[in-house]
Design an enzyme around this catalytic site. Structure first.
Site: not given
Ligand code: NAP
Ligand code: GDD
Length: 347
Positions: A64-65, A86, A88, A131, A133, A154, A189
């Site tokens: 786990d991150l 990758l 997140a 990203s 974003e 995020y 997705r």
């Protein structure tokens, strides 16, 4: 020598395509999987080979991150040549509900992984899933020199992750690269992102299983590409002699409304009869328009998209129509699947 890759987020959309790509290129692939009370490996089940087999090249490990010690243990045990981060909490709307967790997994998770690489003394190449974003409120077109103006927890966490990746490159000479990817989609997705939510709804409405779908802001504009092409771009970035930062995008704008209308049109339905508004799906601050310029990636790493948004809508609607016949497994052509004994997850 067989190259070895470690992929966080291997159970996600991109992780599953990247694992396929790396395996096809002859890599040994190690994926990090979060422990869950139910199986969460459906996107990579088809890659399963009994690890006792001599030709097994795909392995999963719990991790786990949010757990830096575990990341260091995995790195020191596996000694990967390439690390793709990758993993997140990747949902923008959810990041307003879970800002602290998003900051922890998406932002702090990145520095935990970078610091674990440094502490272990690993000489590897590192890819950070940055990203579009991050551009947030800065108007399009956006490229590598566009200022960041994140509009969500995020987006802010991804800006932090972007900068620590650059900092570890500059401070410690790490081969650490940011891929600044614009939205990319596929039949794999997640079902709560708008593209898939719509294509899945179209399939269910056409089949008579549902009679409407609730959506939020239809005016937002995104640059939607096809995910398998984007993971190829990730790999290409890490094959460069020098680390750098690259935008991947189609450059083609498409509004949510256009996506919806094309998807319903594809099965001969008029979207206005089926789409309803629910303010629950609005964000406290919205990103109005993301349209990328991937010129640098095209020139430097030879990457370019081919699938247009119109083709992508059709790929995803067709897959969801087919998925209904195969009980929710749109991306797997084989009818019989190998079982995934949970014991093989334990490292
Ligand atoms: P996704 O389908 O949501 O997958 C996210 C992955 O991260 C899943 O495997 C998830 O595991 C894992 N994860 C979540 N929290 C974690 C944690 N605390 N520790 C370890 N793993 C964790 O996302 P995606 O679309 O494949 O995107 C891949 C990456 O690219 C993400 O970092 C995303 O933010 C970024 N990105 C995506 C896009 C896009 O349009 N798709 C664009 C730009 C950047 P579970 O399966 O257990 O949930
Ligand atoms: N999810 C969702 N659900 N979005 C909706 C809905 C709905 O019912 N109705 C309208 N939208 C609008 C959102 O407000 C947003 O403007 C747009 O559709 C796209 O939303 P998402 O599909 O959730 O994606 P995103 O652009 O917010 O984030 C995705 O792309 C980023 C790259 O720009 C995610 O994959 C992020 O992880 C990624 O970094």
């Amino acid at each position: 020598m067989v190259k070895r890759a470690l992929v966080t987020g291997v159970t996600g959309q991109d992780g599953s395509y990247l694992a396929e790509l790396l395996l096809a290129k002859g890599y040994e692939v190690h994926g990090v999987v979060r422990r869950a009370s139910t199986f969460n490996t459906s996107r990579v089940d088809h890659l399963y080979v009994d690890p006792h087999e001599e030709d097994a090249r795909f392995f999963l490990h719990y991790g786990d991150l949010t757990d830096g010690t575990r990341l260091a243990t995995l790195l020191s045990k596996l000694h990967p040549d390439e690390v793709y981060n990758l993993g997140a909490q990747s949902h923008v709307r959810v990041s307003f509900d879970e800002p602290e967790h998003t900051g922890d997994a998406t932002g702090m998770g990145t520095i935990r992984l970078l610091e674990a690489i440094r502490q272990v003394g690993l000489d590897c190449r590192y890819y950070q899933a940055s990203s579009s974003e991050m551009f947030g409120a800065t108007p399009p077109p956006q490229d590598e020199s566009t200022p960041f103006y994140p509009r969500s927890p995020y987006g802010a966490a991804k800006v932090y992750a972007y900068w620590v990746t650059r900092n570890y490159r500059e401070a410690y000479g790490m081969h650490a690269t940011n891929g600044i990817l614009f939205n990319h989609e596929s039949p794999r997705r997640g079902e709560t992102f708008v593209t898939r939510k719509v294509t899945r709804a179209v399939a269910r409405i056409q089949a008579g299983l549902d009679d409407h779908v609730y959506l939020g802001n239809l005016d937002a504009v995104r640059d939607w590409g096809y995910a398998p092409e984007y993971v190829e771009g990730m790999w290409r970035m890490l094959q460069q002699d020098e680390p750098d930062d690259y935008v991947l995008a189609t450059g083609v704008p498409c509004s949510v409304r256009d996506w919806v209308s094309t998807a319903f049109d594809h099965v001969g339905l008029d979207w206005e009869k089926y789409v309803r508004f629910d303010e629950r799906y609005l964000r406290p601050t919205e990103v109005d328009a993301l349209i990328g310029d991937a010129g640098k990636a095209e020139r430097a790493v030879g990457w370019k998209t081919e699938v247009t948004p119109d083709q992508l809508v059709r790929i995803m609607v067709d897959a969801d129509v087919k998925a209904l016949e195969h009980e929710g497994r749109p991306w797997i052509d084989a009818v019989s699947l190998p079982s995934w004994p949970s014991a093989h997850l334990a490292s």
